[in-house]
Design an enzyme around this catalytic site. Structure first.
Site, PDB file in Angstrom:
ATOM      1  N   ASN A 149      36.582  46.137  39.848  1.00  0.00           N
ATOM      2  CA  ASN A 149      35.881  47.185  39.120  1.00  0.00           C
ATOM      3  C   ASN A 149      34.536  47.445  39.792  1.00  0.00           C
ATOM      4  OD1 ASN A 149      37.739  47.716  37.029  1.00  0.00           O
ATOM      5  ND2 ASN A 149      37.034  45.923  35.885  1.00  0.00           N
ATOM      6  N   LYS A 199      36.869  55.976  38.843  1.00  0.00           N
ATOM      7  CA  LYS A 199      37.156  54.760  38.077  1.00  0.00           C
ATOM      8  C   LYS A 199      35.863  54.142  37.546  1.00  0.00           C
ATOM      9  CE  LYS A 199      39.592  51.527  36.246  1.00  0.00           C
ATOM     10  NZ  LYS A 199      40.269  50.460  36.966  1.00  0.00           N
TER      11      LYS A 199
END
Length: 293
Positions: free
Chosen positions: A97, A177
Site C-alpha cells: 500500500n 490506489k
C-alpha cells in the site's frame, strides 16, 4: 514458474493459494511456527475444495534459483527487508500500500515491478485466508525491467480466477490506489466501521470527501473521477474491514505513515484533514502500546 512469496499475511496467503494452483510456490515467513504450519498443512482458502500445498521457509533462507519474488510485507517492514543480502537473479514484484517504497526501491539494484491489489482478503489463521472480494492485481514495470518482461510476467501469472493486468505506467496506477487507501483506511480505523460507512454515515462521508479532495490536489488527479472510484470501492467492499482497522484491532503498527503520511509529506500547503487522521491514528497506536514516542 518457481515463485517465492515473502510475507504470509492476508495478501501473501491469498496469492500463495491461487498461484499455487499453477506454479511451484514457496512461502517465506519470519516465524518458525508459521513456517511449520504452512509446510505441513498448506494454505486453506474456502474457495478451494482442499488445501493448496506450498513449500515454506524462513525469510532468512532466500536463495537464487527462483523465477519471481512476490513481496507482500507491509511498508514499515521494507527497510529491514531491503537491508538483507537479497538474491538478484530474478525480478521482484512489490505489492505494498502507498508509494513510500518507490524511493527505497530506486536505490537498490533489483529488477522490480510494482502492483496494486483490488482483492479483499482476511487472514483467519497463520495458514487460512478468506477471499472477501474478487478483484485483480495490476502490475507495472518500475526499475531495471523491460516492458516486454512485465507483459509476459502478467500473462504467465494471469488466470480467470485470479486476474493479473499489465499497466504501461506505474504512477497513475499507484496514485489511484493511494487515494482509495488514504480515504477509506484511516476513517474506518478511527471509527471502527466497515468500508460501507464511507457511504452510509453522513459525517464520515463528508470527512472522506475532504480527504479525497486534499489527496487529489497533492497527486494532481481529478477529484470527481477519484471520488467516484472511492465510492465504488466502498460499495463493492462494503462489509469488509480495512487493513488499517484490522491492524488497530490486532494491536499492530499501521501503514498510516506510508499512506496518509505520504500525502502529508508531499503537500505544498496545509492539509488539515490528513494532518488530523495521521495524528489520530498515531494516538490510537500509542494508547495500545504499539507506537513509541
Amino acid at each position: 514458474m518457481k515463485i517465492g512469496i515473502i510475507g504470509a499475511g492476508s495478501i501473501g496467503l491469498l496469492a500463495g493459494a491461487y498461484l499455487g494452483e499453477q506454479h511451484e510456490v514457496h512461502m517465506f515467513v519470519k516465524k518458525e511456527e508459521q513456517r511449520k504450519t504452512l509446510a505441513e498443512e498448506g494454505i486453506i482458502c474456502e474457495q478451494f475444495t482442499k488445501p493448496v500445498p506450498v513449500y515454506a521457509h524462513l525469510v532468512t533462507q532466500m536463495r537464487e534459483g527462483y523465477d519471481l519474488w512476490v513481496v507482500t510485507i507491509k511498508q514499515h517492514a521494507m527497510d529491514d527487508f531491503l537491508k538483507q543480502d537479497l538474491p538478484s537473479d530474478a525480478p521482484y514484484l512489490f505489492l505494498q500500500n502507498g508509494m513510500g517504497h518507490l524511493e527505497k526501491l530506486s536505490q537498490t539494484g533489483l529488477k522490480s515491478a510494482v502492483g496494486v491489489i483490488e482483492h479483499g482478503a482476511l487472514a483467519k489463521s497463520s495458514n487460512e485466508v478468506d477471499h472477501r472480494g474478487i478483484g485483480n492485481i495490476q502490475i507495472a514495470v518500475y526499475r531495471r525491467m523491460e516492458p516486454n518482461h512485465g507483459r509476459s510476467l502478467a500473462k504467465e501469472l494471469h488466470t480467470a480466477n485470479f486476474p493479473v493486468v499489465y499497466k504501461e505506467q506505474y504512477e497513475p496506477m499507484l496514485k489511484s490506489k493511494l487515494i482509495i487507501n488514504t480515504v477509506i483506511n484511516p476513517l474506518t480505523a478511527l471509527f471502527s466501521q466497515p468500508n460501507r460507512s464511507i457511504l452510509t454515515n453522513p459525517s464520515i462521508n463528508e470527512l472522506a470527501r475532504m480527504l479525497c479532495k486534499e489527496a487529489c490536489s497533492v497527486l494532481g488527479l481529478s477529484f470527481l473521477e477519484e471520488w467516484e472510484r472511492v465510492k465504488r470501492i466502498a460499495e463493492t467492499t462494503g462489509e469488509n474491514h480495512s487493513s488499517m482497522l484490522k491492524d488497530i484491532t490486532e494491536n499492530r503498527l499501521t501503514e498510516v505513515d506510508s499512506i496518509s503520511g505520504y500525502i502529508l509529506d508531499h503537500g505544498k500547503y496545509p492539509l488539515p484533514y490528513h494532518h488530523f487522521v495521521v495524528h489520530a491514528i498515531h494516538a490510537l497506536e500509542y494508547e495500545r502500546g504499539i507506537r513509541k514516542r
